[in-house]
Write an enzyme that holds these catalytic residues in place. Structure first.
Site, short mmCIF file in Angstrom:
data_model
loop_
_atom_site.label_atom_id
_atom_site.label_comp_id
_atom_site.label_asym_id
_atom_site.label_seq_id
_atom_site.Cartn_x
_atom_site.Cartn_y
_atom_site.Cartn_z
N PRO A 1 0.77 -1.40 0.04
CA PRO A 1 -0.12 -0.08 -0.05
C PRO A 1 0.68 1.22 -0.03
O PRO A 1 0.77 2.08 0.83
CB PRO A 1 -0.96 -0.25 1.27
CG PRO A 1 0.12 -0.82 2.14
CD PRO A 1 0.58 -1.94 1.30
N CYS A 2 1.62 1.49 -1.08
CA CYS A 2 2.28 3.05 -1.31
C CYS A 2 1.35 4.00 -1.30
O CYS A 2 1.87 5.16 -0.90
CB CYS A 2 3.37 2.52 -2.56
SG CYS A 2 2.50 2.30 -4.02
#
Length: 161
Positions: free
Chosen positions: A132-133
């Site tokens: 989940p950047c």
């Protein structure tokens, strides 16, 4: 030569290209991206369009985008430099609905001066949403960059509120 099976799926009004090897998910594209994005990540791979090979991964992505799933439990098949992998592992630990920043990620991997390099490694994350950047912001709380574009990043952050 590596073979990557891919297919584009329409989920929540957008097309998402997924790519996988026989060992796991290798790529999640940005909203309405195409096979060009996949080729940039895997320029030497043989690409084979196969809905059947990636459909199981689509299910979890669709559940996430519908707000039903908060974490992914799928096999992954990605590799990067040791630095990139350290960054991706740290980013993967950011809980659903929470955010971090580039500075904190750099400190967490014991490379406090490598803030820009952390940003570069995050930009090379092949698994948007799964790693989940989008949950990584600037030190001041601004969006910063995102391979999928800032509108996609904001949409994902809003989904997780």
């Amino acid at each position: 030569m590596q073979t990557i099976y891919y297919h584009s799926f329409k989920i929540e009004q957008h097309n998402y290209l997924l790519g996988a090897t026989s060992n796991g998910l290798a790529f999640v594209g940005s909203q309405d991206g195409d096979v060009t994005e996949l080729k940039q990540f895997y320029p030497e791979a043989v690409l084979v369009d196969s809905k059947a090979q990636v459909n199981d991964y689509r299910v979890q992505l669709e559940e996430y985008l519908q707000g039903v799933r908060k974490e992914f439990t799928i096999k992954q098949d990605i590799t990067g430099t040791s630095f990139q992998e350290a960054v991706w592992q740290q980013v993967a630990q950011i809980p659903y609905g929470q955010v971090s920043n580039y500075t904190k990620i750099a400190q967490a991997i014991n490379r406090p001066q490598a803030i820009r390099a952390v940003g570069t490694a995050i930009g090379k994350n092949p698994l948007l949403m799964v790693i989940p950047c989008h949950r990584v912001l600037t030190k001041t709380g601004k969006l910063g960059g995102y391979r999928g574009g800032l509108q996609m990043k904001q949409t994902l952050l809003n989904l997780e509120k």
